[in-house]
Design an enzyme around this catalytic site. Structure first.
Site, PDB file in Angstrom:
ATOM      1  N   HIS A 179       0.453  -4.212   2.498  1.00 23.16           N
ATOM      2  CA  HIS A 179      -0.518  -5.102   1.857  1.00 23.16           C
ATOM      3  C   HIS A 179      -0.994  -6.204   2.808  1.00 23.16           C
ATOM      4  O   HIS A 179      -2.107  -6.692   2.664  1.00 23.16           O
ATOM      5  CB  HIS A 179       0.085  -5.738   0.599  1.00 23.16           C
ATOM      6  CG  HIS A 179       0.133  -4.800  -0.570  1.00 23.16           C
ATOM      7  ND1 HIS A 179       1.147  -3.901  -0.751  1.00 23.16           N
ATOM      8  CD2 HIS A 179      -0.716  -4.612  -1.617  1.00 23.16           C
ATOM      9  CE1 HIS A 179       0.920  -3.210  -1.867  1.00 23.16           C
ATOM     10  NE2 HIS A 179      -0.210  -3.605  -2.403  1.00 23.16           N
ATOM     11  N   GLY A 180      -0.154  -6.629   3.729  1.00 25.61           N
ATOM     12  CA  GLY A 180      -0.602  -7.659   4.654  1.00 25.61           C
ATOM     13  C   GLY A 180       0.507  -8.121   5.567  1.00 25.61           C
ATOM     14  O   GLY A 180       1.695  -7.961   5.253  1.00 25.61           O
TER      15      GLY A 180
END
Lengths: 478, 79
Positions: free
Chosen positions: A325-326
């Site tokens: 996701h990051g």
């Protein structure tokens, strides 16, 4: 070009007409040209990356199939995975890594030779990279034969409804569909429109309206009290659901209109009664991808440690999911929390089932409702890490919720009223689909009048209370 | 080992791991048909089967097991 843009409303009908007008044999060409046009329209430079990933995947999957020597097959698979992961790591993680080192060294009065870097993330890279990796592993595992036509591989990786935010599809579902000569399927065509309509409702009426409130609160945590933060934290999971769920439905619907069936991405997640069930209903394409290509090999490797091996595999898988996701510690924390919840679920599973069977609790509505509330609460707590930038911010949010009560921030009253109205409609549909799948039908009602009224009402609701100047889809940043 | 005998041993393993005392195995049975047979319990089943039959699976074997019938065939091929 995104699904909620005016350009898309022009692009898609032209494509759909051209697609069905193209001779059957060359329809995949129309789709491929349209997919590259769609992607180039977002950022022309990044199309080179997409083409590079495609070329590498095509060459190495052909090489895997060309040899009978197991060691060579494995070598080709690993080389391709590394090749296609490199751009993802570079664009998604390198700047965070580099800038992290700079700030760490600066605090110790040391210098780092590289300047601070801020790279633009090629949109969709996390999604198409996973699709390409999945295809490579499937060829290695002999689940599917490597595709001889590079155009079909290119179409699979760049297929425009899916490229920006999934669903993360599998080659064994998509490749045969691109290659078979399909005739027009009216049912699927109509189904596609229904999905698109409901997807727009989820995105424009629910997600983007909630975003106004949630962003106002989370954008200024220090100014808001615990009550408002609690409200925003409860609303945020619904926002993500309506955003990615809405996007997914539009993507699936667009694919259906051109005769392509795509996997479901959400299955009424808030009716899950345990966290493991929740993860079988939430972002299904990502979780099933991670299950097949990360969790299963890991838990297989750790299987002699039995339940401890499973817990370890779960933790690693969800940390990877967080990092996907990051590149931020908040996402790692998010992954660890999911890993812990699921591990507790796995460790207590047997005793829980025995207890539920003994008292016949599974059929009791109140018991299921409590399960749903606990599952939602756990997810909402973890999602705070998905929303804030730093771990301290999340801890601050929790602290304020527990200690700093006060009047609820209302802002513009219509915002909260429209949020509640939108959520009631969304959850009511999910509720009837979940518990009464063949009753209270609106879109599928046998009477045409009711169907027409249902469609018209949704269109009117979208036009009246939809947020048309809302932002991008949340998952474009991932 | 006979196929029926393998099925009997497998039934005992499945009942124990999935906490389902009355579970009856058939060749067409899949994880979708049995509550609690998920990706977590699946690996516990695999590990128990390996110990019970003194065999070792490969990861590729797992991917090819679509139902109980496939599982039994894979076990037979390893015995």
């Amino acid at each position: 070009m995104i699904f909620t843009s005016f350009n898309f409303l022009i692009f898609f009908p032209i494509l759909a007409i051209s697609y069905w007008a193209t001779p059957i044999k060359y329809r995949w060409v129309t789709l491929l040209v349209a997919s590259y046009f769609f992607y180039i329209n977002i950022n022309p430079v990044f199309v080179l990356l997409l083409a590079g990933v495609t070329l590498s995947t095509f060459i190495f999957t052909r090489l895997i199939d060309s040899t009978k020597i197991e060691l060579k097959k494995k070598k080709y698979m690993i080389i391709n995975i590394i090749m296609i992961l490199l751009p993802l790591f570079f664009f998604k993680y390198f700047s965070s890594f580099n800038n992290g080192i700079i700030s760490f060294l600066e605090t110790n009065n040391l210098r780092w030779p590289l300047p601070e870097i801020h790279l633009l993330l090629p949109v969709g890279i996390s999604f198409y990279t996973f699709m390409a990796i999945g295809y490579t592993i499937d060829v290695y595992n002999e689940e599917i034969e490597s595709e001889k036509n590079i155009g079909i591989v290119a179409l699979f990786i760049s297929f425009f409804p899916l490229i920006l935010s999934g669903p993360i599809e599998r080659a064994n579902n998509m490749l045969p569909q691109f290659k078979t000569h399909k005739t027009f399927n009216y049912q699927l065509f109509i189904q596609g429109f229904k999905f698109i309509l409901w997807g727009y409702f989820m995105k424009l009426v629910v997600a983007d309206r909630i975003a106004i409130y949630v962003d106002a609160i989370f954008g200024n945590v220090s100014k808001h009290n615990g009550t408002s933060l609690l409200m925003a934290s409860v609303l945020y999971p619904f926002q993500v659901y309506a955003d990615l769920g809405g996007y997914s439905l539009i993507a699936i619907g667009v694919a259906n209109i051109i005769g392509i069936k795509v996997m479901q991405n959400f299955k009424r997640p808030f009716f899950a009664t345990s966290i493991s069930e929740f993860w079988r209903r939430w972002h299904i394409s990502l979780i099933s991808w991670l299950t097949d290509y990360v969790y299963t090999p890991l838990s297989f490797a750790f299987r002699k440690y039995r339940i401890s091996g499973i817990v370890l595999a779960l933790m690693i898988t969800f940390i990877i999911s967080g990092i996907w996701h990051g590149a931020a510690l908040t996402f790692v924390a998010w992954g660890i929390m999911q890993g812990i919840f699921l591990s507790i679920d796995a460790l207590t599973n047997k005793k829980r089932i025995a207890f539920e069977t003994k008292f016949q609790l599974n059929k009791k509505i109140w018991y299921r409702f409590i399960g749903m509330c606990i599952t939602f609460s756990l997810f909402a707590v973890s999602q705070v890490f998905g929303k804030v930038t730093f771990i301290n911010d999340a801890l601050n949010v929790y602290l304020k919720i527990l200690t700093d009560s006060g009047p609820l921030f209302i802002g513009t009253p219509s915002t909260l009223i429209f949020i509640i109205a939108g959520l009631i409609l969304l959850l009511l549909k999910d509720f009837t689909d979940e518990f009464f799948p063949s009753k209270f039908l609106l879109f599928e009602n046998n009477f045409k009048l009711i169907r027409v009224l249902a469609y018209s009402s949704i269109i009117i609701i979208i036009l009246l209370i939809g947020v048309f100047d809302g932002g991008q889809f949340i998952y474009f940043q991932f | 080992m006979e196929r029926t005998e393998i099925t009997n041993v497998l039934t005992a393993i499945f009942r124990k791991i999935l906490a389902k005392d009355t579970l009856i195995l058939s060749d067409n049975l899949t994880a979708n048909d049995v509550e609690n047979w998920d990706s977590l319990t699946h690996m516990l089943l695999i590990s128990e089967i390996e110990t019970e039959f003194s065999i070792k699976f490969k990861l590729k074997d797992l991917n090819k097991m679509r139902n109980v019938g496939d599982m039994i065939e894979t076990i037979i091929s390893k015995l």
